[in-house]
Design an enzyme around this catalytic site. Structure first.
Site, short mmCIF file in Angstrom:
data_model
loop_
_atom_site.label_atom_id
_atom_site.label_comp_id
_atom_site.label_asym_id
_atom_site.label_seq_id
_atom_site.Cartn_x
_atom_site.Cartn_y
_atom_site.Cartn_z
CE LYS A 91 -13.21 -6.91 5.61
NZ LYS A 91 -12.52 -6.40 4.38
CG HIS A 148 -1.86 -1.09 1.47
ND1 HIS A 148 -2.15 -1.82 2.53
CD2 HIS A 148 -2.91 -1.34 0.50
CE1 HIS A 148 -3.00 -2.65 2.39
NE2 HIS A 148 -3.65 -2.69 1.03
CB SER A 167 -4.27 -6.49 4.81
OG SER A 167 -3.86 -5.12 4.42
NE ARG A 227 -2.90 -7.64 -4.32
CZ ARG A 227 -3.91 -8.15 -3.17
NH1 ARG A 227 -3.11 -8.14 -2.03
NH2 ARG A 227 -4.78 -8.20 -3.41
O1 PNS Z 1 -9.04 -2.67 0.81
P1 PNS Z 1 -10.47 -3.12 0.26
O2 PNS Z 1 -11.03 -4.15 1.28
O3 PNS Z 1 -10.03 -4.02 -1.05
O4 PNS Z 1 -11.03 -1.84 -0.14
C1 PNS Z 1 -12.19 -1.85 -0.65
C2 PNS Z 1 -12.83 -0.81 -0.58
C3 PNS Z 1 -12.88 0.24 0.63
C4 PNS Z 1 -12.35 0.23 -1.76
C5 PNS Z 1 -14.53 -0.83 -0.87
O5 PNS Z 1 -15.15 -2.04 -0.25
C6 PNS Z 1 -15.21 0.41 -1.10
O6 PNS Z 1 -15.17 1.22 -1.60
N1 PNS Z 1 -16.34 0.25 0.03
C7 PNS Z 1 -17.19 1.54 0.25
C8 PNS Z 1 -18.65 1.13 -0.41
C9 PNS Z 1 -18.90 1.41 -1.69
O7 PNS Z 1 -18.74 2.48 -2.18
N2 PNS Z 1 -19.44 0.21 -2.37
C10 PNS Z 1 -19.81 0.30 -3.64
C11 PNS Z 1 -18.64 0.55 -4.69
S1 PNS Z 1 -18.19 -1.13 -5.35
#
Ligand code: PNS
Length: 172
Positions: free
Chosen positions: A47, A23, A134, A96
């Site tokens: 979560k 990151h 992570s 990745r």
């Molecule tokens: O590190 P991650 O868990 O892959 O990140 C995921 C993240 C936070 C980018 C994604 O879950 C997110 O944007 N969540 C917010 C909710 C949202 O906007 N959902 C609709 C878009 S798919």
């Protein structure tokens, strides 16, 4: 020189539970392209996370304390709404491996659907971080393995403290 509207800052969202050197690598690469990077830490009450939202934000702030152009904030709800509220247009996501692609494409297209002005920019981390996640870092740390070089030192220290104080590892 002023940036075109919405391009002053790119948003790099994620769970960051915890932030890894993969990151960090993406953030530093992004910071070469945009004047400011806003690291947006997802607050998701549904979560279970190892580190609380406050801890994740504080740890990332500590890592970038000498780089004021890298900002850190928690967000909840829709990412597209958060981006709009911050008057940004670009979301940075790290890719990745091919296995990341399907999920990332779905997310990017959904965000585009919600906010057509929003662009998702995919960036590749340095090759030696392509295996890093992570969840794997937490698993190794929980089982007493070394994560040196895979996460910033402060994260390494905090992981050690977390797992020393909790014998169970339910939030892996
Ligand atoms: O590190 P991650 O868990 O892959 O990140 C995921 C993240 C936070 C980018 C994604 O879950 C997110 O944007 N969540 C917010 C909710 C949202 O906007 N959902 C609709 C878009 S798919």
């Amino acid at each position: 020189m002023e940036s075109p509207e919405g391009l002053e800052r790119a948003v790099y969202p994620g769970s960051f539970d915890p932030i890894t050197n993969g990151h960090v690598d993406i953030i530093l690469r992004g910071a070469k392209l945009f004047p400011r990077i806003l690291v947006a830490v997802l607050e998701n009450p549904k979560k279970a996370t190892l580190f609380s939202t406050e801890e994740r934000v504080a740890l990332i702030r500590e890592i970038f304390k000498d780089q004021p152009h890298i900002e850190v904030e928690a967000f909840h709800g829709l990412l597209a709404d958060f981006i709009r509220a911050r008057q940004a247009r670009v979301v940075i996501r790290g890719l990745r491996a091919v296995s990341d692609f399907e999920y990332e494409l779905q997310m990017a297209l959904m965000n585009q659907q919600i906010n057509p002005d929003l662009e998702t920019l995919f960036m590749m981390p340095s090759a030696h971080y392509t295996f890093l996640s992570s969840s794997l870092v937490k698993e190794v740390a929980a089982l007493g393995g070394s994560v040196r070089g895979l996460v910033p030192e402060t994260i390494e220290r905090n992981l050690r403290e977390k797992f020393a104080s909790t014998s169970e590892s339910s939030s892996l």
